[in-house]
Design a protein around this motif. Structure first.
Motif, PDB file in Angstrom:
ATOM      1  N   SER A  35      29.335  33.254  53.344  1.00  0.00           N
ATOM      2  CA  SER A  35      29.957  32.087  53.454  1.00  0.00           C
ATOM      3  C   SER A  35      30.489  32.401  54.634  1.00  0.00           C
ATOM      4  N   ASP A  36      31.429  31.608  55.183  1.00  0.00           N
ATOM      5  CA  ASP A  36      32.833  31.696  55.330  1.00  0.00           C
ATOM      6  C   ASP A  36      33.146  33.015  55.770  1.00  0.00           C
ATOM      7  N   ALA A  37      33.120  34.377  54.890  1.00  0.00           N
ATOM      8  CA  ALA A  37      33.751  35.272  55.021  1.00  0.00           C
ATOM      9  C   ALA A  37      35.014  35.386  55.020  1.00  0.00           C
ATOM     10  N   ASP A  38      35.971  34.572  54.091  1.00  0.00           N
ATOM     11  CA  ASP A  38      37.010  34.547  53.677  1.00  0.00           C
ATOM     12  C   ASP A  38      37.481  35.745  53.109  1.00  0.00           C
ATOM     13  N   ALA A  39      37.569  37.304  53.289  1.00  0.00           N
ATOM     14  CA  ALA A  39      37.637  38.148  52.581  1.00  0.00           C
ATOM     15  C   ALA A  39      38.566  37.999  51.707  1.00  0.00           C
ATOM     16  N   LEU A  40      39.923  37.655  52.109  1.00  0.00           N
ATOM     17  CA  LEU A  40      41.105  37.484  51.019  1.00  0.00           C
ATOM     18  C   LEU A  40      40.575  36.428  49.672  1.00  0.00           C
ATOM     19  N   SER A  41      39.800  35.588  50.354  1.00  0.00           N
ATOM     20  CA  SER A  41      39.504  35.266  48.207  1.00  0.00           C
ATOM     21  C   SER A  41      38.341  35.543  48.152  1.00  0.00           C
ATOM     22  N   HIS A  42      37.403  36.330  48.868  1.00  0.00           N
ATOM     23  CA  HIS A  42      36.928  37.152  48.130  1.00  0.00           C
ATOM     24  C   HIS A  42      37.010  38.188  47.327  1.00  0.00           C
ATOM     25  N   ALA A  43      38.442  38.972  47.871  1.00  0.00           N
ATOM     26  CA  ALA A  43      38.667  40.053  46.697  1.00  0.00           C
ATOM     27  C   ALA A  43      39.239  39.201  45.392  1.00  0.00           C
ATOM     28  N   ILE A  44      39.960  37.828  45.788  1.00  0.00           N
ATOM     29  CA  ILE A  44      40.880  37.686  44.652  1.00  0.00           C
ATOM     30  C   ILE A  44      39.461  37.690  44.152  1.00  0.00           C
ATOM     31  N   ALA A  45      38.753  36.071  43.864  1.00  0.00           N
ATOM     32  CA  ALA A  45      37.470  35.746  43.160  1.00  0.00           C
ATOM     33  C   ALA A  45      36.656  37.495  42.512  1.00  0.00           C
ATOM     34  N   GLU A  46      36.871  38.374  42.807  1.00  0.00           N
ATOM     35  CA  GLU A  46      35.849  38.774  42.171  1.00  0.00           C
ATOM     36  C   GLU A  46      36.928  40.339  41.792  1.00  0.00           C
ATOM     37  N   ALA A  47      37.864  40.200  42.391  1.00  0.00           N
ATOM     38  CA  ALA A  47      38.820  40.568  41.015  1.00  0.00           C
ATOM     39  C   ALA A  47      39.070  40.125  39.567  1.00  0.00           C
ATOM     40  N   ILE A  48      39.089  39.287  39.617  1.00  0.00           N
ATOM     41  CA  ILE A  48      38.911  37.841  37.925  1.00  0.00           C
ATOM     42  C   ILE A  48      37.555  38.100  37.725  1.00  0.00           C
ATOM     43  N   LEU A  49      36.314  38.119  38.352  1.00  0.00           N
ATOM     44  CA  LEU A  49      35.265  38.722  37.523  1.00  0.00           C
ATOM     45  C   LEU A  49      35.194  39.518  37.002  1.00  0.00           C
ATOM     46  N   GLY A  50      37.052  41.207  37.697  1.00  0.00           N
ATOM     47  CA  GLY A  50      36.097  42.485  37.226  1.00  0.00           C
ATOM     48  C   GLY A  50      37.201  42.097  36.324  1.00  0.00           C
ATOM     49  N   ALA A  51      38.031  41.839  35.949  1.00  0.00           N
ATOM     50  CA  ALA A  51      38.614  41.079  34.963  1.00  0.00           C
ATOM     51  C   ALA A  51      38.069  40.772  33.769  1.00  0.00           C
ATOM     52  N   LEU A  52      37.223  39.601  33.479  1.00  0.00           N
ATOM     53  CA  LEU A  52      36.200  39.742  32.703  1.00  0.00           C
ATOM     54  C   LEU A  52      35.102  40.283  32.804  1.00  0.00           C
ATOM     55  N   ALA A  53      34.618  41.212  33.417  1.00  0.00           N
ATOM     56  CA  ALA A  53      34.097  41.927  33.225  1.00  0.00           C
ATOM     57  C   ALA A  53      32.858  41.331  33.325  1.00  0.00           C
ATOM     58  N   LEU A  54      32.398  40.925  34.597  1.00  0.00           N
ATOM     59  CA  LEU A  54      31.597  39.896  34.727  1.00  0.00           C
ATOM     60  C   LEU A  54      30.783  39.626  36.016  1.00  0.00           C
ATOM     61  N   GLY A  55      31.142  41.361  36.339  1.00  0.00           N
ATOM     62  CA  GLY A  55      30.439  41.970  37.986  1.00  0.00           C
ATOM     63  C   GLY A  55      31.375  41.789  39.294  1.00  0.00           C
ATOM     64  N   ASP A  56      30.122  41.416  40.163  1.00  0.00           N
ATOM     65  CA  ASP A  56      30.764  40.861  41.594  1.00  0.00           C
ATOM     66  C   ASP A  56      30.231  40.035  41.665  1.00  0.00           C
ATOM     67  N   LEU A  57      31.068  39.563  43.591  1.00  0.00           N
ATOM     68  CA  LEU A  57      30.908  38.349  43.672  1.00  0.00           C
ATOM     69  C   LEU A  57      29.447  37.981  44.142  1.00  0.00           C
ATOM     70  N   GLY A  58      28.225  39.589  44.901  1.00  0.00           N
ATOM     71  CA  GLY A  58      26.922  39.287  44.878  1.00  0.00           C
ATOM     72  C   GLY A  58      25.881  39.281  43.656  1.00  0.00           C
ATOM     73  N   HIS A  59      26.480  39.494  42.245  1.00  0.00           N
ATOM     74  CA  HIS A  59      25.870  38.549  41.223  1.00  0.00           C
ATOM     75  C   HIS A  59      25.809  36.852  40.988  1.00  0.00           C
ATOM     76  N   TRP A  60      26.668  36.768  41.499  1.00  0.00           N
ATOM     77  CA  TRP A  60      26.521  35.513  41.241  1.00  0.00           C
ATOM     78  C   TRP A  60      26.372  34.101  42.168  1.00  0.00           C
ATOM     79  N   PHE A  61      27.487  34.911  43.617  1.00  0.00           N
ATOM     80  CA  PHE A  61      26.327  34.127  44.488  1.00  0.00           C
ATOM     81  C   PHE A  61      26.253  35.325  45.713  1.00  0.00           C
ATOM     82  N   PRO A  62      24.920  35.629  45.670  1.00  0.00           N
ATOM     83  CA  PRO A  62      24.107  35.767  46.277  1.00  0.00           C
ATOM     84  C   PRO A  62      24.063  35.953  47.489  1.00  0.00           C
ATOM     85  N   ASP A  63      24.256  37.032  48.970  1.00  0.00           N
ATOM     86  CA  ASP A  63      23.750  36.010  50.204  1.00  0.00           C
ATOM     87  C   ASP A  63      22.452  36.540  50.774  1.00  0.00           C
ATOM     88  N   THR A  64      21.949  36.563  49.480  1.00  0.00           N
ATOM     89  CA  THR A  64      19.882  36.217  49.711  1.00  0.00           C
ATOM     90  C   THR A  64      19.551  34.420  49.052  1.00  0.00           C
TER      91      THR A  64
END
Length: 159
Positions: A35-64
């Motif tokens: 993506s645009d590789a905004d590491a800070l936005s990725h960390a916040i997004a993944e922390a929200i996913l973690g709080a919801l027990a929904l896995g990580d960004l790679g699961h929902w937004f795969p680099d493939t």
């Protein structure tokens, strides 16, 4: 209440834009990623996913998936916020940190906080963005990459 935390790391590379917190920061290198590789936005997004027990960004937004190639990470975060709200939660607060040797982040932090408050549908007073340097140590200190961390508190909506 639910708590999530995450860390994201991206390499700095020539020929890329440096985007952190949804802010394009003038610099000779940018973050390398699908993506645009905004590491800070990725960390916040993944922390929200973690709080919801929904896995990580790679699961929902795969680099493939070509759909996410060059994607604006604030749009990814907006999608995660939609998932959070569908499950009946809102942001209690966000505390985030970006580790980058240079350029200095202080002039850009107010715009980052405003971006996050808008995308997270929360008050600016609930969004913390901090920055520090590697002091010449490790991959951050050598200017090879950026490390971002985030902790989020989600609160269940009351009806």
């Amino acid at each position: 209440m639910r708590i999530g935390q995450s860390t994201d790391i991206h390499r700095l590379a020539e020929g890329r834009k440096l985007i952190l917190g949804g802010v394009e920061i003038p610099f000779e290198k940018g973050l390398l990623g699908h993506s645009d590789a905004d590491a800070l936005s990725h960390a916040i997004a993944e922390a929200i996913l973690g709080a919801l027990a929904l896995g990580d960004l790679g699961h929902w937004f795969p680099d493939t998936d070509p759909k996410w190639e060059g994607a604006d990470s604030l749009m990814i975060l907006e999608e995660v916020v939609r998932m959070m709200e569908e499950r009946g939660y809102h942001i209690g607060n966000v505390d985030s940190l970006v580790l980058i040797e240079r350029p200095k982040m202080a002039p850009h932090i107010p715009a980052m906080r405003e971006n996050y408050a808008r995308v997270l549908h929360t008050d600016l007073s609930r969004v913390s963005v901090k920055a520090t340097r590697g002091e010449g140590m490790g991959f951050v200190g050598r200017g090879e990459g950026v490390l971002a961390q985030a902790v989020v508190l989600l609160e269940e909506n009351r009806e």
